[in-house]
Motif scaffolding. Structure first.
Motif, short mmCIF file in Angstrom:
data_model
loop_
_atom_site.label_atom_id
_atom_site.label_comp_id
_atom_site.label_asym_id
_atom_site.label_seq_id
_atom_site.Cartn_x
_atom_site.Cartn_y
_atom_site.Cartn_z
N GLU A 130 -4.16 8.86 7.69
CA GLU A 130 -5.40 8.60 8.41
C GLU A 130 -6.59 8.36 7.46
OE1 GLU A 130 -5.76 10.85 12.28
OE2 GLU A 130 -4.27 12.12 11.28
N SER A 131 -6.31 7.72 6.34
CA SER A 131 -7.37 7.40 5.39
C SER A 131 -7.83 5.96 5.55
CB SER A 131 -6.87 7.64 3.95
OG SER A 131 -6.69 9.02 3.71
N SER A 132 -8.98 5.65 4.96
CA SER A 132 -9.53 4.29 4.94
C SER A 132 -9.42 3.77 3.52
CB SER A 132 -10.99 4.30 5.39
OG SER A 132 -11.10 4.79 6.72
N ILE A 133 -8.75 2.62 3.36
CA ILE A 133 -8.46 2.10 2.04
C ILE A 133 -8.92 0.65 1.99
CG2 ILE A 133 -6.61 1.67 0.36
CD1 ILE A 133 -5.10 4.01 1.70
N TYR A 134 -10.03 0.40 1.29
CA TYR A 134 -10.68 -0.90 1.27
C TYR A 134 -10.82 -1.42 -0.16
CZ TYR A 134 -12.07 -0.04 6.14
OH TYR A 134 -12.06 0.21 7.50
N ARG A 135 -10.38 -2.65 -0.37
CA ARG A 135 -10.44 -3.30 -1.68
C ARG A 135 -9.88 -2.35 -2.75
NH1 ARG A 135 -15.30 -4.56 0.57
NH2 ARG A 135 -16.35 -3.02 -0.75
N VAL A 136 -8.57 -2.10 -2.63
CA VAL A 136 -7.88 -1.17 -3.53
C VAL A 136 -6.67 -1.86 -4.15
CG1 VAL A 136 -6.60 1.00 -3.68
CG2 VAL A 136 -8.69 0.88 -2.30
N GLU A 137 -6.43 -1.59 -5.42
CA GLU A 137 -5.25 -2.09 -6.12
C GLU A 137 -4.36 -0.93 -6.55
OE1 GLU A 137 -6.78 -6.05 -8.47
OE2 GLU A 137 -7.29 -4.09 -9.33
N PHE A 138 -3.06 -1.08 -6.31
CA PHE A 138 -2.06 -0.17 -6.85
C PHE A 138 -1.22 -1.01 -7.81
CE2 PHE A 138 -3.15 1.55 -2.70
CZ PHE A 138 -3.23 2.91 -2.91
N ILE A 139 -1.34 -0.77 -9.11
CA ILE A 139 -0.66 -1.59 -10.11
C ILE A 139 0.31 -0.72 -10.90
CG2 ILE A 139 -0.96 -3.09 -12.11
CD1 ILE A 139 -3.80 -3.66 -11.09
#
Length: 218
Positions: A92-101
């Motif tokens: 239930e989180s908000s994840i905006y403009r995120v990269e997982f590299i």
């Protein structure tokens, strides 16, 4: 803002070039705390539980999270690089403009979260949970997602590129218009109505034909 050279345009995190390198300590991660404009590098967060934590303009570099719960949290303009987020609870989180590299996301729980402009590149997300997620402009590029769970999720402008989706569970998630021809979809868990309009190779179509009750005679 720059985008990636794929069919799905993903906005990059808006991260300042002037971030401060700071320590990230378990004692500082409390309910409703905020972190901004920082680099957290080569640290280990263990046995930590906090809700509604905010991270904005943050780079996590080589950070290991063990037994961590960050439910209802907000990640905006964040990059995770070479991090181990296995079994972290981000529900239930908000994840905006995120990269997982190049991250380890084995068993990571993103269920019921809202994802916007998120890129997963060269990540191991086996057994990850994306159930009931709201996904808009998402790219999975060269990832391992075998046995992950995307059931009842909403997809808009979501792309899977060169990704292992074997035995992924997507019941109740529409794949209409999506091109999975570069992916391994062996044992994909879907309903017939879920794959209406999906783009696959002829060999993949044969594998999916069992959903229509077709028996292929050689």
């Amino acid at each position: 803002m720059a985008d990636y050279k794929n069919n799905t345009k993903i906005l990059k995190p808006r991260i300042s070039n002037d971030l401060s390198a700071l320590p990230l300590l378990k004692k500082d991660i409390l309910d409703e705390t905020s972190f901004s404009e920082a680099i957290f590098s080569h640290c280990h967060i263990e046995n930590c539980q906090a809700k509604r934590v905010s991270f904005k303009q943050i780079i996590f570099d080589n950070v290991v999270f063990t037994d961590v719960l960050l439910q209802y949290s907000d990640f905006t303009d964040v990059r995770f690089e070479n991090c181990d987020l296995s079994n972290v609870d981000f529900r239930e989180s908000s994840i905006y403009r995120v990269e997982f590299i190049n991250c380890k996301l084995v068993g990571t729980n993103l269920s019921e979260s809202t994802l916007r402009n998120v890129r997963f590149n060269k990540c191991n997300g086996k057994y990850a949970f994306f159930r009931f997620t709201d996904c808009v402009q998402i790219l999975f590029d060269n990832c391992q997602l075998g046995l992950s769970d995307f059931q009842e999720s909403k997809f808009s402008k979501v792309e899977f590129k060169n990704t292992d989706m074997s035995q992924c569970q997507l019941f109740g998630t529409s794949l209409s218009g999506m091109d999975l021809s570069e992916c391994d979809i062996d044992g994909l868990g879907v309903r017939l109505q879920d794959i209406k309009g999906v783009i696959v190779t002829s060999m993949q179509a044969l594998a999916l034909s069992t959903l229509m009750g077709i028996v292929i005679k050689e």
